[in-house]
Design an enzyme around this catalytic site. Structure first.
Site, PDB file in Angstrom:
ATOM      1  N   PRO A 121      41.209  33.748  50.855  1.00  0.00           N
ATOM      2  CA  PRO A 121      40.409  33.862  49.008  1.00  0.00           C
ATOM      3  C   PRO A 121      41.112  35.442  48.254  1.00  0.00           C
ATOM      4  O   PRO A 121      41.549  35.591  47.140  1.00  0.00           O
ATOM      5  CB  PRO A 121      39.527  34.870  49.499  1.00  0.00           C
ATOM      6  CG  PRO A 121      39.068  34.740  50.638  1.00  0.00           C
ATOM      7  CD  PRO A 121      40.717  34.164  51.663  1.00  0.00           C
ATOM      8  N   HIS A 122      42.594  35.799  49.563  1.00  0.00           N
ATOM      9  CA  HIS A 122      42.825  37.207  48.970  1.00  0.00           C
ATOM     10  C   HIS A 122      44.312  37.827  48.896  1.00  0.00           C
ATOM     11  O   HIS A 122      43.855  38.290  50.578  1.00  0.00           O
ATOM     12  CB  HIS A 122      41.951  38.617  49.022  1.00  0.00           C
ATOM     13  CG  HIS A 122      40.267  38.466  48.192  1.00  0.00           C
ATOM     14  ND1 HIS A 122      39.678  38.314  47.471  1.00  0.00           N
ATOM     15  CD2 HIS A 122      39.366  38.221  48.714  1.00  0.00           C
ATOM     16  CE1 HIS A 122      38.986  38.006  47.431  1.00  0.00           C
ATOM     17  NE2 HIS A 122      38.418  37.904  48.491  1.00  0.00           N
ATOM     18  N   TYR A 123      45.530  37.581  48.984  1.00  0.00           N
ATOM     19  CA  TYR A 123      46.531  38.764  48.842  1.00  0.00           C
ATOM     20  C   TYR A 123      46.980  38.049  50.392  1.00  0.00           C
ATOM     21  O   TYR A 123      47.971  38.649  50.977  1.00  0.00           O
ATOM     22  CB  TYR A 123      46.317  39.746  48.866  1.00  0.00           C
ATOM     23  CG  TYR A 123      45.884  40.803  47.402  1.00  0.00           C
ATOM     24  CD1 TYR A 123      47.328  40.440  46.395  1.00  0.00           C
ATOM     25  CD2 TYR A 123      44.744  40.987  47.617  1.00  0.00           C
ATOM     26  CE1 TYR A 123      46.837  40.762  45.212  1.00  0.00           C
ATOM     27  CE2 TYR A 123      44.339  41.118  45.824  1.00  0.00           C
ATOM     28  CZ  TYR A 123      44.997  41.408  45.287  1.00  0.00           C
ATOM     29  OH  TYR A 123      44.533  41.744  43.800  1.00  0.00           O
ATOM     30  N   GLY A 140      44.467  40.504  52.574  1.00  0.00           N
ATOM     31  CA  GLY A 140      45.777  40.358  53.234  1.00  0.00           C
ATOM     32  C   GLY A 140      46.253  40.991  54.343  1.00  0.00           C
ATOM     33  O   GLY A 140      47.101  40.897  54.422  1.00  0.00           O
TER      34      GLY A 140
END
Length: 225
Positions: A121-123, A140
């Site tokens: 979902p994120h980076y 990340g």
């Protein structure tokens, strides 16, 4: 982890992916990596246009999927039902994304299979990898898919090494795996089902199913309650 525990039936429930036919044809999951592109092209050509949009060459997106305007999708690619491809996601091609997945903000995918209900979902960077059913990567977290010396990737098991013959090989992540924020899964990483990886971990080699990976040398088995 021993070699036998990295075989397809030990890692994945194939009822939760469109790629079951491909994965049934190999012994170890990384053996499918060079075949993903061809499999997507063949599978996509047979999809119903009543169920899938075909917005570009070799791209098939289920009509119930939600793709945000700033996302970039290159073929060959299949996006399954109910999946969200969020702002600034970058799908570089050879990506088979299952149903009800999340491909998040600034996440990059390349030559991958995402089983149903996977969340990146994120980076996140996910390259030359397979993520099992309901696996999740924290913000990340990345799969590093090329060794710094550019040599072919070897998988290290308790009972010996396996030479893959692959220059690009990220991670084979089993069903229900949780990867903590900021973690790096180094080339040739294999993670068994139902394992948790602590945030900021640097993971190498093969990790047993139902483990808690804190750092190299400190891996606990989960308790049954």
């Amino acid at each position: 982890m021993k070699k036998e525990n990295a075989r397809i039936p030990e890692m994945y429930d194939l009822s939760h992916t469109m790629a079951s036919g491909l994965l049934e044809s190999v012994t170890y999951p990384w053996e499918a990596l060079p075949k993903i592109k061809e499999f997507i092209l063949k599978t996509g050509a047979g999809l119903s246009l009543e169920e899938y949009d075909h917005p570009a060459d070799d791209v098939w997106i289920h009509k119930t999927a939600k793709v945000f305007p700033s996302a970039y999708i290159a073929g060959p690619c299949i996006i399954g039902a109910g999946t969200e491809v969020r702002h600034c996601a970058f799908i570089r091609g050879s990506a088979l994304v299952g149903e009800n997945c999340v491909v998040g903000n600034s996440t990059e995918l390349k030559n991958v299979i995402l089983f149903d209900n996977v969340q990146t979902p994120h980076y996140n960077y996910v390259g030359d990898s397979i993520l099992g059913y309901k696996s999740h990567t924290g913000a990340g977290a990345i799969t590093s898919n090329v060794k710094s010396d550019k040599k072919l990737v070897t998988v290290h098991f308790e009972d010996g090494d396996v030479e893959t013959g692959l220059k690009k090989f990220g991670a084979m992540i089993g069903d229900f795996v949780e990867v903590g924020c900021g973690s790096v899964l180094n080339p040739g990483t294999v993670i068994g089902r139902n394992t948790n990886i602590y945030p900021l971990s640097s993971v190498r080699g093969a990790v047993n199913a139902a483990s808690i990976y804190k750092h190299k040398g400190e891996i606990a088995q989960k308790r049954e309650f």
